[in-house]
Scaffold this active site. Structure first.
Site, PDB file in Angstrom:
ATOM      1  N   GLU A 129      -3.221 -10.747   3.119  1.00 24.14           N
ATOM      2  CA  GLU A 129      -2.474  -9.931   4.079  1.00 24.14           C
ATOM      3  C   GLU A 129      -1.246 -10.721   4.528  1.00 24.14           C
ATOM      4  O   GLU A 129      -1.107 -11.912   4.228  1.00 24.14           O
ATOM      5  CB  GLU A 129      -3.356  -9.629   5.294  1.00 24.14           C
ATOM      6  CG  GLU A 129      -4.583  -8.809   4.975  1.00 24.14           C
ATOM      7  CD  GLU A 129      -4.326  -7.317   4.878  1.00 24.14           C
ATOM      8  OE1 GLU A 129      -3.330  -6.850   5.441  1.00 24.14           O
ATOM      9  OE2 GLU A 129      -5.122  -6.624   4.232  1.00 24.14           O
ATOM     10  N   LYS A 166      10.734  -0.924   8.510  1.00 28.35           N
ATOM     11  CA  LYS A 166      11.260  -1.787   9.556  1.00 28.35           C
ATOM     12  C   LYS A 166      12.710  -2.185   9.262  1.00 28.35           C
ATOM     13  O   LYS A 166      13.568  -2.122  10.117  1.00 28.35           O
ATOM     14  CB  LYS A 166      10.383  -3.039   9.638  1.00 28.35           C
ATOM     15  CG  LYS A 166      10.660  -3.890  10.841  1.00 28.35           C
ATOM     16  CD  LYS A 166       9.640  -5.000  10.914  1.00 28.35           C
ATOM     17  CE  LYS A 166       9.827  -5.775  12.208  1.00 28.35           C
ATOM     18  NZ  LYS A 166       8.862  -6.858  12.305  1.00 28.35           N
ATOM     19  N   ASP A 176     -10.391 -10.210   9.389  1.00 25.27           N
ATOM     20  CA  ASP A 176     -10.213  -8.951   8.663  1.00 25.27           C
ATOM     21  C   ASP A 176     -11.589  -8.333   8.365  1.00 25.27           C
ATOM     22  O   ASP A 176     -11.813  -7.144   8.613  1.00 25.27           O
ATOM     23  CB  ASP A 176      -9.440  -9.248   7.369  1.00 25.27           C
ATOM     24  CG  ASP A 176      -9.284  -8.040   6.487  1.00 25.27           C
ATOM     25  OD1 ASP A 176      -8.429  -7.200   6.782  1.00 25.27           O
ATOM     26  OD2 ASP A 176     -10.030  -7.941   5.485  1.00 25.27           O
ATOM     27  N   GLY A 221      -0.375 -11.029  -4.049  1.00 27.10           N
ATOM     28  CA  GLY A 221      -0.311  -9.974  -3.027  1.00 27.10           C
ATOM     29  C   GLY A 221      -1.669  -9.561  -2.489  1.00 27.10           C
ATOM     30  O   GLY A 221      -1.797  -8.527  -1.840  1.00 27.10           O
ATOM     31  N   GLY A 254      -4.984  -4.455  -2.958  1.00 30.36           N
ATOM     32  CA  GLY A 254      -4.010  -4.082  -3.982  1.00 30.36           C
ATOM     33  C   GLY A 254      -3.461  -2.688  -3.734  1.00 30.36           C
ATOM     34  O   GLY A 254      -4.140  -1.834  -3.134  1.00 30.36           O
ATOM     35  N   VAL A 302       0.831  -1.214   0.000  1.00 33.03           N
ATOM     36  CA  VAL A 302       0.000   0.000   0.000  1.00 33.03           C
ATOM     37  C   VAL A 302       0.870   1.270   0.000  1.00 33.03           C
ATOM     38  O   VAL A 302       0.557   2.251  -0.691  1.00 33.03           O
ATOM     39  CB  VAL A 302      -0.979   0.002   1.197  1.00 33.03           C
ATOM     40  CG1 VAL A 302      -1.886   1.224   1.136  1.00 33.03           C
ATOM     41  CG2 VAL A 302      -1.819  -1.268   1.211  1.00 33.03           C
ATOM     42  N   LYS A 354     -13.416  -4.712   9.808  1.00 33.14           N
ATOM     43  CA  LYS A 354     -14.062  -3.727   8.927  1.00 33.14           C
ATOM     44  C   LYS A 354     -15.521  -3.534   9.325  1.00 33.14           C
ATOM     45  O   LYS A 354     -16.045  -2.414   9.296  1.00 33.14           O
ATOM     46  CB  LYS A 354     -13.957  -4.186   7.466  1.00 33.14           C
ATOM     47  CG  LYS A 354     -12.534  -4.172   6.947  1.00 33.14           C
ATOM     48  CD  LYS A 354     -12.413  -4.925   5.634  1.00 33.14           C
ATOM     49  CE  LYS A 354     -10.973  -4.922   5.132  1.00 33.14           C
ATOM     50  NZ  LYS A 354     -10.740  -5.844   4.020  1.00 33.14           N
ATOM     51  N   GLU A 373     -10.411   5.755   5.461  1.00 39.99           N
ATOM     52  CA  GLU A 373     -11.252   5.209   4.391  1.00 39.99           C
ATOM     53  C   GLU A 373     -10.676   3.904   3.840  1.00 39.99           C
ATOM     54  O   GLU A 373     -11.411   2.962   3.539  1.00 39.99           O
ATOM     55  CB  GLU A 373     -11.378   6.242   3.259  1.00 39.99           C
ATOM     56  CG  GLU A 373     -12.381   5.889   2.203  1.00 39.99           C
ATOM     57  CD  GLU A 373     -13.823   5.846   2.719  1.00 39.99           C
ATOM     58  OE1 GLU A 373     -14.370   6.901   3.017  1.00 39.99           O
ATOM     59  OE2 GLU A 373     -14.366   4.741   2.829  1.00 39.99           O
TER      60      GLU A 373
HETATM   61  N1  LIG Z   1      -2.434  -4.955   0.875  1.00 38.59           N
HETATM   62  C1  LIG Z   1      -3.658  -4.505   0.708  1.00 38.59           C
HETATM   63  O1  LIG Z   1      -4.273  -4.706  -0.352  1.00 38.59           O
HETATM   64  C2  LIG Z   1      -4.336  -3.726   1.793  1.00 38.59           C
HETATM   65  C3  LIG Z   1      -5.655  -3.256   1.586  1.00 38.59           C
HETATM   66  C4  LIG Z   1      -6.278  -2.490   2.587  1.00 38.59           C
HETATM   67  C5  LIG Z   1      -5.587  -2.205   3.759  1.00 38.59           C
HETATM   68  N2  LIG Z   1      -4.321  -2.699   3.946  1.00 38.59           N
HETATM   69  C6  LIG Z   1      -3.633  -2.359   5.184  1.00 38.59           C
HETATM   70  O2  LIG Z   1      -2.521  -1.528   4.869  1.00 38.59           O
HETATM   71  C7  LIG Z   1      -1.462  -1.746   5.806  1.00 38.59           C
HETATM   72  C8  LIG Z   1      -0.185  -2.106   5.043  1.00 38.59           C
HETATM   73  O3  LIG Z   1      -0.400  -3.309   4.322  1.00 38.59           O
HETATM   74  P1  LIG Z   1       0.604  -3.785   3.170  1.00 38.59           P
HETATM   75  O4  LIG Z   1      -0.125  -4.838   2.418  1.00 38.59           O
HETATM   76  O5  LIG Z   1       1.145  -2.614   2.443  1.00 38.59           O
HETATM   77  O6  LIG Z   1       1.757  -4.470   4.034  1.00 38.59           O
HETATM   78  P2  LIG Z   1       3.192  -4.967   3.514  1.00 38.59           P
HETATM   79  O7  LIG Z   1       3.233  -5.045   2.032  1.00 38.59           O
HETATM   80  O8  LIG Z   1       3.505  -6.185   4.296  1.00 38.59           O
HETATM   81  O9  LIG Z   1       4.177  -3.793   3.948  1.00 38.59           O
HETATM   82  C9  LIG Z   1       4.334  -3.486   5.284  1.00 38.59           C
HETATM   83  C10 LIG Z   1       5.271  -2.312   5.438  1.00 38.59           C
HETATM   84  O10 LIG Z   1       5.282  -1.975   6.830  1.00 38.59           O
HETATM   85  C11 LIG Z   1       6.638  -1.837   7.261  1.00 38.59           C
HETATM   86  N3  LIG Z   1       6.684  -2.163   8.691  1.00 38.59           N
HETATM   87  C12 LIG Z   1       6.279  -3.288   9.317  1.00 38.59           C
HETATM   88  N4  LIG Z   1       6.446  -3.178  10.647  1.00 38.59           N
HETATM   89  C13 LIG Z   1       6.969  -1.954  10.872  1.00 38.59           C
HETATM   90  C14 LIG Z   1       7.363  -1.233  12.030  1.00 38.59           C
HETATM   91  N5  LIG Z   1       7.249  -1.774  13.248  1.00 38.59           N
HETATM   92  N6  LIG Z   1       7.843   0.029  11.878  1.00 38.59           N
HETATM   93  C15 LIG Z   1       7.962   0.588  10.639  1.00 38.59           C
HETATM   94  N7  LIG Z   1       7.601  -0.047   9.503  1.00 38.59           N
HETATM   95  C16 LIG Z   1       7.125  -1.291   9.621  1.00 38.59           C
HETATM   96  C17 LIG Z   1       7.419  -2.799   6.391  1.00 38.59           C
HETATM   97  O11 LIG Z   1       8.775  -2.406   6.405  1.00 38.59           O
HETATM   98  P3  LIG Z   1       9.895  -3.148   5.488  1.00 38.59           P
HETATM   99  O12 LIG Z   1       9.620  -2.661   4.094  1.00 38.59           O
HETATM  100  O13 LIG Z   1      11.178  -2.687   6.022  1.00 38.59           O
HETATM  101  O14 LIG Z   1       9.632  -4.609   5.655  1.00 38.59           O
HETATM  102  C18 LIG Z   1       6.720  -2.610   5.044  1.00 38.59           C
HETATM  103  O15 LIG Z   1       7.271  -1.510   4.349  1.00 38.59           O
HETATM  104  C19 LIG Z   1      -1.955  -2.841   6.748  1.00 38.59           C
HETATM  105  O16 LIG Z   1      -2.533  -2.260   7.873  1.00 38.59           O
HETATM  106  C20 LIG Z   1      -3.045  -3.544   5.930  1.00 38.59           C
HETATM  107  O17 LIG Z   1      -4.006  -4.156   6.752  1.00 38.59           O
HETATM  108  C21 LIG Z   1      -3.700  -3.450   2.991  1.00 38.59           C
END
Ligand SMILES: NC(=O)c1ccc[n+]([C@@H]2O[C@H](COP(=O)([O-])OP(=O)(O)OC[C@H]3O[C@@H](n4cnc5c(N)ncnc54)[C@H](OP(=O)(O)O)[C@@H]3O)[C@@H](O)[C@H]2O)c1
Length: 412
Positions: free
Chosen positions: A182, A39, A193, A179, A295, A15, A197, A121
């Site tokens: 989650e 991280k 999840d 991807g 996505g 995201v 919501k 949102e």
């Molecule tokens: N993916 C989706 O389609 C989607 C849709 C709606 C909502 N969301 C929500 O959006 C959020 C992000 O999801 P994502 O899919 O983008 O996750 P992701 O691809 O796994 O990426 C997670 C990111 O968070 C960073 N991170 C993890 N722990 C951390 C910490 N303690 N301090 C700082 N950075 C940290 C990671 O760092 P590194 O890069 O260093 O590993 C990475 O950049 C989540 O809350 C998820 O529920 C996701």
């Protein structure tokens, strides 16, 4: 806020990178990402190294950062980032449904106390603009029900199973590869999840604040071939449906349960990573919102919309909260269900009139059970490997397995 917004971004995964792409193509928003908290600083990145930090304080302590955008996968660390930012008067945008749902009353109180705005949102149904719609458009409507497919990965898996005859395991692998799942897929397929919501949506639809753990949710993780066969024999597909329903006496029922849907149902043709929300109201009747629920770009677009809303000082007023007098959360709801297990079922507390059918190596029963009872026996159902799904009333009367022996009627 009519100056250029300086954004401190946390997270540069699916995201976070989606937001970066979307923001760099948006033409009319005055916003700039000044730092990105991650991280693992050693990971290769697509942007210059000086933009990244592994030290959250570098963003939180920076007085030039007006808006913190929190897009990390760790809900506990997200809670610290979001609450610290609000206490420092920084506006926050987050996509973290787990964190928002678990702490919503506190997050509302922090906004009131410190004057900063928290928008989320993207936390509910990805690109579907449902929260602001419930908050603003349906401000004065008499809402009866909000229900939907709130999880893209489980919907993707179910679509592959029903449309392409893929096995559950192969479909899950594909969802992870693309991807959509989650970081921890049990949150998606276990229904957790969707439950987070639903808790958020119930707050904006009906003004009631319910902790997710109080809501019954049952996922698709125990789905077996017998259930798929049963659905196909009856011309159903299965969808994981979250539902907030207002009852006549002013109670609100909330649940997340797989549902058998037939071809005339709006959810039947909602496929793959798409989400859907159906809103039923007294005056506007039924409205359907369908869009990508997962996505990087779709979710990034919802985050962008929140950032844009902050430029005109938008904040949720939680309008329904003040109108919720007389409404209360209740699990007193009779549901028409199918329960299948390949081992002994736990004592169910059945409403008389159940039908039980046996097939090779297992059995299923269908009939009525109270939502409160399902909540109490959830663990036992899971231990028995049971798959649970609901019907609409008309569907339940007609549905039966053609390969099962349907003679036994169990009344407990
Ligand atoms: N993916 C989706 O389609 C989607 C849709 C709606 C909502 N969301 C929500 O959006 C959020 C992000 O999801 P994502 O899919 O983008 O996750 P992701 O691809 O796994 O990426 C997670 C990111 O968070 C960073 N991170 C993890 N722990 C951390 C910490 N303690 N301090 C700082 N950075 C940290 C990671 O760092 P590194 O890069 O260093 O590993 C990475 O950049 C989540 O809350 C998820 O529920 C996701």
């Amino acid at each position: 806020m009519n100056k250029k917004i300086k954004i401190g971004l946390f997270g540069f995964g699916c995201v976070g990178q989606g937001l970066y792409r979307v923001l760099s193509q948006a033409q009319h928003i005055q916003a700039e990402i000044v730092k990105i908290g991650v991280k693992d600083l050693s990971k290769p990145r697509t942007l210059p190294a000086h933009l990244f930090t592994g030290n959250a304080a570098e963003i939180l302590d920076d007085p030039s950062v007006d808006v913190v955008v929190e897009l990390i996968s760790d809900a506990e660390a997200a809670y610290d980032i979001v609450t610290t930012s609000l206490k420092r008067g920084k506006h926050v945008v987050t996509a973290n449904k787990k964190m928002v749902a678990a702490h919503l009353p506190e997050l509302v109180a922090l906004q009131e106390e410190y004057g900063a705005s928290l928008l989320y949102e993207a936390s509910s149904c990805g690109s579907i603009p449902i929260i602001r719609t419930l908050e603003e458009y349906y401000d004065n409507e008499l809402l009866h029900e909000v229900k939907g497919i709130f999880n893209g990965s489980s919907n993707f898996i179910l679509s592959k199973i029903f449309n392409e005859n893929l096995s559950y395991a192969t479909a899950l692998k594909q969802a992870q590869g693309l991807g959509f799942a989650e970081a921890d897929p049990t949150l998606d397929i276990g229904g957790y999840d969707s439950r987070s919501k639903l808790a958020i949506i119930a707050a904006h639809a009906f003004g009631i604040f319910v902790h997710p753990e109080e809501i019954f949710c049952y996922g698709i993780d125990n789905l077996k071939q017998q259930d798929i066969d049963f659905a196909k024999e009856n011309n159903f597909k299965i969808r994981l449906v979250a539902r907030a329903q207002k009852r006549a006496a002013g109670s609100i029922n909330l649940s997340v349960i797989p549902q058998f849907v037939k071809s005339t149902d709006k959810f039947y043709s909602v496929e793959n990573e798409y989400n859907a929300v159906l809103v039923e109201a007294a005056f506007s009747d039924q409205q359907a919102f369908i869009g990508k629920g997962a996505g990087g770009n779709p979710t990034g677009s919802a985050v962008l919309s929140d950032i844009s809303a902050l430029t005109y000082d938008y904040r949720y007023e939680y309008k329904k909260k003040s109108k919720a007098a007389g409404l209360s959360y209740s699990t007193d709801q009779l549901l028409e269900v199918y329960i299948r297990t390949n081992s002994a079922l736990p004592e169910l507390g059945l409403v008389p009139g159940w039908e039980s059918s046996h097939f090779n190596g297992g059995s299923y029963i269908k009939g009525k059970i109270l939502l409160s009872r399902l909540l109490n026996i959830k663990q036992a159902l899971q231990q028995a490997g049971a798959f649970v799904a609901t019907f609409s009333e008309a569907e339940a009367i007609n549905a039966e397995s053609k390969t099962a022996d349907t003679k036994t009627v169990v009344i407990i």
